[in-house]
Design an enzyme around this catalytic site. Structure first.
Site, PDB file in Angstrom:
ATOM      1  CD  GLU A  16      58.201   8.534  35.436  1.00 17.90           C
ATOM      2  OE1 GLU A  16      58.615   9.372  36.243  1.00 17.90           O
ATOM      3  OE2 GLU A  16      58.102   7.329  35.694  1.00 17.90           O
ATOM      4  CB  SER A 144      56.109  11.831  36.319  1.00 13.71           C
ATOM      5  OG  SER A 144      57.500  11.719  36.149  1.00 13.71           O
ATOM      6  CE1 TYR A 210      59.954  15.832  36.045  1.00 20.10           C
ATOM      7  CE2 TYR A 210      57.673  15.140  35.756  1.00 20.10           C
ATOM      8  CZ  TYR A 210      58.961  14.883  36.180  1.00 20.10           C
ATOM      9  OH  TYR A 210      59.258  13.680  36.744  1.00 20.10           O
ATOM     10  NE  ARG A 249      62.452  12.243  45.379  1.00 23.93           N
ATOM     11  CZ  ARG A 249      61.777  12.253  44.227  1.00 23.93           C
ATOM     12  NH1 ARG A 249      62.387  12.391  43.076  1.00 23.93           N
ATOM     13  NH2 ARG A 249      60.474  12.129  44.231  1.00 23.93           N
ATOM     14  CG  ASP A 251      58.639  11.163  46.921  1.00 17.75           C
ATOM     15  OD1 ASP A 251      59.765  11.680  46.994  1.00 17.75           O
ATOM     16  OD2 ASP A 251      58.064  10.914  45.830  1.00 17.75           O
ATOM     17  CD  GLU A 264      56.871   7.732  44.646  1.00 17.95           C
ATOM     18  OE1 GLU A 264      56.768   6.721  43.914  1.00 17.95           O
ATOM     19  OE2 GLU A 264      57.166   8.852  44.201  1.00 17.95           O
ATOM     20  CG  ASN A 266      60.608   8.083  43.495  1.00 20.63           C
ATOM     21  OD1 ASN A 266      59.695   7.823  42.725  1.00 20.63           O
ATOM     22  ND2 ASN A 266      60.461   8.895  44.526  1.00 20.63           N
ATOM     23  N   GLY A 270      64.704  11.416  39.408  1.00 19.79           N
ATOM     24  CA  GLY A 270      65.135  12.358  38.379  1.00 19.79           C
ATOM     25  C   GLY A 270      66.548  12.868  38.619  1.00 19.79           C
TER      26      GLY A 270
HETATM   27  N1  LIG Z   1      48.388  10.327  50.464  1.00 21.08           N
HETATM   28  C1  LIG Z   1      48.787  11.507  50.002  1.00 21.08           C
HETATM   29  N2  LIG Z   1      48.502  12.630  50.692  1.00 21.08           N
HETATM   30  C2  LIG Z   1      48.880  13.856  50.236  1.00 21.08           C
HETATM   31  N3  LIG Z   1      49.534  14.038  49.080  1.00 21.08           N
HETATM   32  C3  LIG Z   1      49.842  12.959  48.347  1.00 21.08           C
HETATM   33  C4  LIG Z   1      49.492  11.641  48.766  1.00 21.08           C
HETATM   34  N4  LIG Z   1      49.925  10.771  47.823  1.00 21.08           N
HETATM   35  C5  LIG Z   1      50.511  11.508  46.872  1.00 21.08           C
HETATM   36  N5  LIG Z   1      50.466  12.825  47.172  1.00 21.08           N
HETATM   37  C6  LIG Z   1      50.983  13.931  46.346  1.00 21.08           C
HETATM   38  O1  LIG Z   1      51.154  13.459  45.018  1.00 21.08           O
HETATM   39  C7  LIG Z   1      52.539  13.483  44.637  1.00 21.08           C
HETATM   40  C8  LIG Z   1      52.906  12.240  43.839  1.00 21.08           C
HETATM   41  O2  LIG Z   1      52.616  11.085  44.607  1.00 21.08           O
HETATM   42  P1  LIG Z   1      53.625   9.883  44.759  1.00 21.08           P
HETATM   43  O3  LIG Z   1      52.957   8.837  45.572  1.00 21.08           O
HETATM   44  O4  LIG Z   1      54.941  10.383  45.248  1.00 21.08           O
HETATM   45  O5  LIG Z   1      53.706   9.318  43.269  1.00 21.08           O
HETATM   46  P2  LIG Z   1      54.697   9.598  42.038  1.00 21.08           P
HETATM   47  O6  LIG Z   1      55.315   8.267  41.772  1.00 21.08           O
HETATM   48  O7  LIG Z   1      53.830  10.026  40.922  1.00 21.08           O
HETATM   49  O8  LIG Z   1      55.693  10.635  42.473  1.00 21.08           O
HETATM   50  C9  LIG Z   1      53.292  13.579  45.943  1.00 21.08           C
HETATM   51  O9  LIG Z   1      54.538  14.178  45.712  1.00 21.08           O
HETATM   52  C10 LIG Z   1      52.340  14.410  46.805  1.00 21.08           C
HETATM   53  O10 LIG Z   1      52.410  15.795  46.466  1.00 21.08           O
HETATM   54 MG   LIG Z   2      56.741  10.750  44.217  1.00 22.13          MG
END
Ligand SMILES: Nc1ncnc2c1ncn2[C@@H]1O[C@H](COP(=O)(O)OP(=O)(O)O)[C@@H](O)[C@H]1O
Ligand SMILES: [Mg+2]
Length: 302
Positions: A16, A144, A210, A249, A251, A264, A266, A270
């Site tokens: 990243e 990302s 992005y 943050r 998610d 997750e 963060n 960003g």
């Molecule tokens: N279990 C899940 N169900 C639905 N969408 C998911 C799931 N896990 C990840 N995503 C999608 O993938 C994106 C990135 O996943 P995330 O776990 O937040 O990892 P990163 O660290 O890459 O942001 C999320 O913002 C969401 O849109």
């Molecule tokens: Mg994420």
């Protein structure tokens, strides 16, 4: 507040790097515009021990991903005795690891999607049977959306595993939560308004984050005030369960029935002009500059 000489740590050597250069560049300008004696410092170019030689008094960590967001840089700064922004060593390391983060959330009874750890010996069909499809396959320690895929049938799991394992030895498959995506910016004890993310793509992938111009960020997020407060409280619990502090943050996804699942946390989200925490701050009338100052004020060691 007089911060003394401040290093904005940016760039670094993770996947990243490019995003971090943008985040760090903007933080740098914002701090300087408020009279802070801030200078850029790229740990990919110089050893962090130079921070002492150059008499830096504080560090604003704008490094994303490994060697920056994962506790390693935090450890060096602890050792050097230079106060830094955001979470400490342990929480940073835990948050970088989606698998261990989930284990903690399970232990605390916080909802996160059902998952399985994938190895080269896993019976992928059995995993797909147990969790159901679609599934998200992701490297445990990346950001990302790098190395991630949405898998709609057991037959595609190998491919997704092969992609993810390029980024981390540990790969997880997670039940895909079909519904609404939200994110919660956290600043000290305050959870900023939730942002709803909508993309016409399969999920909020690298492109949607992005590059694409059709990703929608919606604040207010459309939940009732009470529901939003509940979700904010859940995100703060999830943040604290991992031991995070300062800012960050969380998610999360809501399924069609409105049940939340935390994805997750963060610890160095960003900070570009398109980024989510600055957007959420703006929704409560906080400028980008004030946000940077608030984060810097909370810098700490120990
Ligand atoms: N279990 C899940 N169900 C639905 N969408 C998911 C799931 N896990 C990840 N995503 C999608 O993938 C994106 C990135 O996943 P995330 O776990 O937040 O990892 P990163 O660290 O890459 O942001 C999320 O913002 C969401 O849109
Ligand atoms: Mg994420």
């Amino acid at each position: 507040m007089n911060f003394g000489k401040v290093a904005v740590l940016l760039g670094g050597k993770s996947a990243e790097r490019e995003v971090s250069l943008k985040s760090g560049g903007m933080v740098l300008n914002a701090l300087r515009s408020r009279g802070v004696d801030a200078l850029p410092f790229d740990p990919a170019e110089r050893g962090l021990d130079a921070l002492i030689g150059e008499r830096f008094e504080r560090a604003f960590i704008a490094l994303h991903g490994r060697f920056g967001e994962d506790g390693t840089v935090q450890g060096v700064l602890e050792w050097l005795g230079i106060p830094y922004t955001g979470s400490g060593v342990l929480a940073s390391a835990l948050a970088m690891d989606k698998l261990r983060t989930k284990l903690l959330w399970h232990a605390e009874g916080l909802p996160t999607p059902p998952y399985a750890v994938l190895t080269k010996d896993s019976d992928l069909r059995a995993v797909a049977r147990k969790l159901g499809v679609p599934l998200m396959v992701k490297p445990a320690s990346e950001g990302s959306s790098i190395g991630m895929s949405k898998v709609r049938s057991a037959a595609r799991l190998d491919e997704a595993y092969a992609l993810a394992v390029n980024y981390d030895r540990v790969v997880i498959a997670e039940k895909f939560i079909d519904g609404t995506e939200l994110t919660a910016g956290i600043l000290g004890d305050q959870v900023l308004p939730l942002i709803k993310i909508e993309t016409p793509r399969d999920f909020y992938d690298y492109e949607a984050k992005y590059i694409a111009d059709d990703t929608r960020y919606i604040v207010p997020c459309g939940l009732s005030a009470g529901r939003e407060r509940d979700m904010q409280a859940l995100c703060l619990k999830a943040f604290r369960a991992v031991g995070c502090r300062g800012w960050g943050r969380v998610d999360l996804m809501l399924n069609r029935q409105g049940r939340p699942f935390v994805l997750e946390v963060n610890t160095v989200p960003g900070m570009t002009d398109h980024s989510l925490v600055p957007k959420a701050a703006r929704a409560v009338g906080m400028s980008y500059e004030d946000l940077c100052l608030r984060i810097l004020e909370a810098a700490h060691v120990g």
